[in-house]
Scaffold this motif. Structure first.
Motif, PDB file in Angstrom:
ATOM      1  N   ALA A 119      59.798  89.483  18.853  1.00 50.55           N
ATOM      2  CA  ALA A 119      58.443  90.045  18.812  1.00 50.55           C
ATOM      3  C   ALA A 119      57.644  89.611  20.051  1.00 50.55           C
ATOM      4  O   ALA A 119      56.917  90.419  20.652  1.00 50.55           O
ATOM      5  CB  ALA A 119      57.729  89.607  17.547  1.00 50.55           C
ATOM      6  N   GLU A 120      57.795  88.339  20.440  1.00 49.91           N
ATOM      7  CA  GLU A 120      57.074  87.847  21.613  1.00 49.91           C
ATOM      8  C   GLU A 120      57.588  88.524  22.882  1.00 49.91           C
ATOM      9  O   GLU A 120      56.807  88.885  23.761  1.00 49.91           O
ATOM     10  CB  GLU A 120      57.225  86.328  21.739  1.00 49.91           C
ATOM     11  N   ARG A 121      58.898  88.719  22.934  1.00 47.22           N
ATOM     12  CA  ARG A 121      59.455  89.408  24.104  1.00 47.22           C
ATOM     13  C   ARG A 121      58.988  90.854  24.155  1.00 47.22           C
ATOM     14  O   ARG A 121      58.702  91.383  25.230  1.00 47.22           O
ATOM     15  CB  ARG A 121      60.991  89.355  24.076  1.00 47.22           C
ATOM     16  N   SER A 122      58.919  91.496  22.999  1.00 49.67           N
ATOM     17  CA  SER A 122      58.447  92.884  22.943  1.00 49.67           C
ATOM     18  C   SER A 122      56.992  92.961  23.408  1.00 49.67           C
ATOM     19  O   SER A 122      56.607  93.881  24.135  1.00 49.67           O
ATOM     20  CB  SER A 122      58.560  93.432  21.520  1.00 49.67           C
ATOM     21  N   GLU A 123      56.190  91.986  22.983  1.00 44.91           N
ATOM     22  CA  GLU A 123      54.786  91.960  23.391  1.00 44.91           C
ATOM     23  C   GLU A 123      54.675  91.771  24.902  1.00 44.91           C
ATOM     24  O   GLU A 123      53.873  92.438  25.556  1.00 44.91           O
ATOM     25  CB  GLU A 123      54.074  90.819  22.665  1.00 44.91           C
ATOM     26  N   LEU A 124      55.495  90.881  25.475  1.00 48.00           N
ATOM     27  CA  LEU A 124      55.499  90.672  26.915  1.00 48.00           C
ATOM     28  C   LEU A 124      55.940  91.945  27.629  1.00 48.00           C
ATOM     29  O   LEU A 124      55.375  92.312  28.658  1.00 48.00           O
ATOM     30  CB  LEU A 124      56.415  89.499  27.288  1.00 48.00           C
ATOM     31  N   PHE A 125      56.913  92.620  27.071  1.00 53.88           N
ATOM     32  CA  PHE A 125      57.413  93.867  27.638  1.00 53.88           C
ATOM     33  C   PHE A 125      56.285  94.895  27.727  1.00 53.88           C
ATOM     34  O   PHE A 125      56.130  95.588  28.727  1.00 53.88           O
ATOM     35  CB  PHE A 125      58.581  94.409  26.803  1.00 53.88           C
ATOM     36  N   VAL A 126      55.459  94.965  26.683  1.00 47.44           N
ATOM     37  CA  VAL A 126      54.369  95.947  26.647  1.00 47.44           C
ATOM     38  C   VAL A 126      53.235  95.524  27.593  1.00 47.44           C
ATOM     39  O   VAL A 126      52.697  96.357  28.326  1.00 47.44           O
ATOM     40  CB  VAL A 126      53.842  96.105  25.196  1.00 47.44           C
ATOM     41  N   LYS A 127      52.892  94.243  27.586  1.00 48.25           N
ATOM     42  CA  LYS A 127      51.736  93.772  28.350  1.00 48.25           C
ATOM     43  C   LYS A 127      52.047  93.571  29.836  1.00 48.25           C
ATOM     44  O   LYS A 127      51.212  93.864  30.685  1.00 48.25           O
ATOM     45  CB  LYS A 127      51.215  92.452  27.786  1.00 48.25           C
ATOM     46  N   ASP A 128      53.202  93.038  30.156  1.00 52.33           N
ATOM     47  CA  ASP A 128      53.514  92.695  31.539  1.00 52.33           C
ATOM     48  C   ASP A 128      54.991  92.984  31.799  1.00 52.33           C
ATOM     49  O   ASP A 128      55.838  92.097  31.808  1.00 52.33           O
ATOM     50  CB  ASP A 128      53.185  91.214  31.792  1.00 52.33           C
ATOM     51  N   ARG A 129      55.287  94.242  32.027  1.00 57.49           N
ATOM     52  CA  ARG A 129      56.671  94.673  32.179  1.00 57.49           C
ATOM     53  C   ARG A 129      57.316  94.044  33.406  1.00 57.49           C
ATOM     54  O   ARG A 129      58.503  93.717  33.373  1.00 57.49           O
ATOM     55  CB  ARG A 129      56.742  96.207  32.272  1.00 57.49           C
ATOM     56  N   GLU A 130      56.542  93.855  34.481  1.00 60.79           N
ATOM     57  CA  GLU A 130      57.104  93.297  35.702  1.00 60.79           C
ATOM     58  C   GLU A 130      57.613  91.867  35.466  1.00 60.79           C
ATOM     59  O   GLU A 130      58.730  91.522  35.871  1.00 60.79           O
ATOM     60  CB  GLU A 130      56.033  93.284  36.806  1.00 60.79           C
ATOM     61  N   THR A 131      56.838  91.061  34.798  1.00 63.66           N
ATOM     62  CA  THR A 131      57.255  89.691  34.476  1.00 63.66           C
ATOM     63  C   THR A 131      58.471  89.719  33.558  1.00 63.66           C
ATOM     64  O   THR A 131      59.424  88.954  33.728  1.00 63.66           O
ATOM     65  CB  THR A 131      56.090  88.914  33.822  1.00 63.66           C
ATOM     66  N   TYR A 132      58.433  90.607  32.580  1.00 66.25           N
ATOM     67  CA  TYR A 132      59.560  90.741  31.625  1.00 66.25           C
ATOM     68  C   TYR A 132      60.855  91.052  32.396  1.00 66.25           C
ATOM     69  O   TYR A 132      61.880  90.426  32.174  1.00 66.25           O
ATOM     70  CB  TYR A 132      59.260  91.828  30.604  1.00 66.25           C
ATOM     71  N   ASN A 133      60.754  91.995  33.321  1.00 67.58           N
ATOM     72  CA  ASN A 133      61.950  92.388  34.082  1.00 67.58           C
ATOM     73  C   ASN A 133      62.455  91.231  34.955  1.00 67.58           C
ATOM     74  O   ASN A 133      63.666  91.033  35.076  1.00 67.58           O
ATOM     75  CB  ASN A 133      61.654  93.619  34.946  1.00 67.58           C
ATOM     76  N   LYS A 134      61.548  90.483  35.543  1.00 68.18           N
ATOM     77  CA  LYS A 134      61.947  89.341  36.390  1.00 68.18           C
ATOM     78  C   LYS A 134      62.680  88.302  35.544  1.00 68.18           C
ATOM     79  O   LYS A 134      63.702  87.748  35.956  1.00 68.18           O
ATOM     80  CB  LYS A 134      60.739  88.694  37.052  1.00 68.18           C
ATOM     81  N   LEU A 135      62.165  88.025  34.342  1.00 65.90           N
ATOM     82  CA  LEU A 135      62.754  86.991  33.499  1.00 65.90           C
ATOM     83  C   LEU A 135      64.103  87.458  32.902  1.00 65.90           C
ATOM     84  O   LEU A 135      65.004  86.648  32.728  1.00 65.90           O
ATOM     85  CB  LEU A 135      61.788  86.595  32.397  1.00 65.90           C
ATOM     86  N   VAL A 136      64.226  88.724  32.603  1.00 70.36           N
ATOM     87  CA  VAL A 136      65.486  89.234  32.045  1.00 70.36           C
ATOM     88  C   VAL A 136      66.572  89.197  33.129  1.00 70.36           C
ATOM     89  O   VAL A 136      67.720  88.880  32.832  1.00 70.36           O
ATOM     90  CB  VAL A 136      65.298  90.686  31.520  1.00 70.36           C
ATOM     91  N   ASN A 137      66.225  89.485  34.353  1.00 66.26           N
ATOM     92  CA  ASN A 137      67.208  89.556  35.441  1.00 66.26           C
ATOM     93  C   ASN A 137      67.572  88.191  36.007  1.00 66.26           C
ATOM     94  O   ASN A 137      68.428  88.115  36.883  1.00 66.26           O
ATOM     95  CB  ASN A 137      66.697  90.465  36.557  1.00 66.26           C
ATOM     96  N   LYS A 138      66.940  87.128  35.592  1.00 61.65           N
ATOM     97  CA  LYS A 138      67.262  85.777  36.128  1.00 61.65           C
ATOM     98  C   LYS A 138      68.557  85.285  35.577  1.00 61.65           C
ATOM     99  O   LYS A 138      68.991  85.455  34.520  1.00 61.65           O
ATOM    100  CB  LYS A 138      66.162  84.787  35.798  1.00 61.65           C
TER     101      LYS A 138
END
Length: 183
Positions: free
Chosen positions: A164-183
């Motif tokens: 749920a927290e990851r989904s919220e981050l995905f909605v609010k700040d997709r750029e940060t989400y993508n950076k953290l997923v790709n690390k």
């Protein structure tokens, strides 16, 4: 040889003291001479004034006396005005230099200059108060955690997040989400 050098050093100091004493004596003599000249000038002035007043008619003497009284009264009124202005303005203006300048401007009928000085003083006081308030807020508030290039969330924090927290981050700040997923 050492005794001669020591004596020369003492002689130099003694001559410097003697020179200083001579200069002081010269200055004192000059001051005495100037004071005597001022005293003589003042007494001559008083004599001339007496002679002049003795030749005036009663009406002219009365007029001269009235002019002296008026000038004295005006100087007293100015002193009273300065004291009253100083007492009233010192309630709000704590800087003596600004206070003196404002009083001089008001007495000298430079009201615009006085208002400008008061406004500048107020602006300075407000700016200082804001700085002091901001400094107090910084002292009383905790320091925020350092941010990272990923918008403040570390990879460890991201890994510990729930779905749920990851989904919220995905909605609010997709750029940060993508950076953290790709690390």
């Amino acid at each position: 040889m050492e005794n001669n050098e020591t004596n020369k050093g003492l002689d130099t100091q003694t001559s410097a003291v003697n020179t200083q004493n001579t200069q002081n004596a010269d200055y004192e003599a000059e001051i005495k001479k100037l004071k005597d000249a001022l005293s003589k000038s003042n007494s001559e002035n008083a004599d001339w004034k007496r002679k002049y007043n003795s030749k005036l008619t009663e009406e002219e003497q009365g007029k001269a006396l009235q002019e002296e009284r008026d000038a004295y009264t005006k100087s007293l009124e100015e002193k009273v005005a300065r004291i009253e202005l100083g007492a009233e303005l010192s309630k709000g203006i704590k800087d003596e230099k600004v206070l003196s300048g404002v009083i001089d401007d008001l007495i000298g009928d430079k009201k615009i200059d006085a208002i400008k000085k008061i406004n500048k003083y107020i602006e300075t006081r407000v700016a200082d108060a804001i700085k002091e308030h901001d400094a107090e807020l910084l002292r009383s508030n905790p320091v925020p955690p350092p941010t990272t290039a990923t918008g403040g969330i570390t990879k460890e924090q991201f890994d510990a997040m729930s779905f749920a927290e990851r989904s919220e981050l995905f909605v609010k700040d997709r750029e940060t989400y993508n950076k953290l997923v790709n690390k």
